[in-house]
Design a protein around this motif. Sequence first.
Motif, PDB file in Angstrom:
ATOM      1  N   SER A 151       0.982  -1.680   0.065  1.00 42.97           N
ATOM      2  CA  SER A 151       0.255  -0.136  -0.063  1.00 42.97           C
ATOM      3  C   SER A 151       0.911   1.290  -0.158  1.00 42.97           C
ATOM      4  CB  SER A 151      -1.136  -0.035   1.194  1.00 42.97           C
ATOM      5  OG  SER A 151      -1.934   1.106   1.175  1.00 42.97           O
ATOM      6  N   THR A 203      -2.744   0.502  -4.277  1.00 41.44           N
ATOM      7  CA  THR A 203      -2.488  -1.377  -2.895  1.00 41.44           C
ATOM      8  C   THR A 203      -2.343  -2.340  -4.111  1.00 41.44           C
ATOM      9  OG1 THR A 203      -4.697  -1.817  -3.621  1.00 41.44           O
ATOM     10  CG2 THR A 203      -4.218  -0.095  -1.557  1.00 41.44           C
ATOM     11  N   LEU A 236      -3.386  -1.363   3.947  1.00 40.69           N
ATOM     12  CA  LEU A 236      -4.270  -0.421   3.565  1.00 40.69           C
ATOM     13  C   LEU A 236      -4.137   0.279   4.551  1.00 40.69           C
ATOM     14  CD1 LEU A 236      -5.766   2.205   1.926  1.00 40.69           C
ATOM     15  CD2 LEU A 236      -7.425  -0.675   1.455  1.00 40.69           C
TER      16      LEU A 236
END
Length: 296
Positions: free
Chosen positions: A45, A56, A184
């Motif tokens: 990410s 990502t 993420l």
Amino acid sequence: MKKFISSVGLLLMFLVPFCAMAQQGSLRDQIAAIAKTSKGIVGVSVLGLESRDSLTYNGNTRLVLQSVMKFPIALTVLHLVDSGKLSLDQLVHISKRDLPKTYSPLRDKYPKGGVDVSIRDLLSYMVSLSDNDACDILLKQINGPKAVQDYMLHLGIRGIAIRASEADMASSWELQYTNWCKPLEMNILLDIFYKGDVLSKANTAFLNKLLTETTTGPKRLKGLLPAGTVVAHKTGSSGTNAEGLSPATNDVGIITLPNGKHMAISVFVCNSTDDEATREAVIAKIAKAAFDYYSN
């Protein structure tokens, strides 16, 4: 002439975002190509902290956390300092029982225990040196991994799970898999930390200093970056079993770019059968590709 200028202007309005998307697509392709060379699962990410430009790769995949967990643990400890429940100067008595054999510069310095060490210094050992014993000593001060998990949920972070201490993970190979995160979500945590939304200004600066002083993983995020690049980061590393499987080779952090802006990046190499040099090179190559893109 006015119609011509208007037409050019309109064309530029469409071309600029198209070019930006093409460049980002190029970076995504580079990351995908690097990731495919790994005999494992690679999660990435990346976020421009000023531009908000992000991408990502396997960003929502649950990947083994290992010592990257020491970053959210440090956030939790410093939150309790901000809340007045702990103090950085508070001394913690450490006995020999608190220092089991593991990777621990703290234990190397005080093999027999019987010393008082401040919360401030324990945080330095845990973050900058990735000390396992310091990590578990701090976890005991905050009533265990559940306190970290609860704080993550309080912050709205649901893609990070911390359920096992270092001692727990050392006791059973499988327990390391109970500590996981989505790349993420780790970047979201880095972002809100950087913006000062998590800790006081003083403790944000203190933790950033500790992350910048990290000594582990010099061949990961920092491996291919120009000398002197400031990287505030936390690594995570598992052992390798008899079958040659390494569940975690990780590095996450905030990189200061040549243009004065910043980039948050989380790279996880999970369940890989590559050797350590290859796993670290994957992280370094991805970091360099993102560094070049966000430096423009």
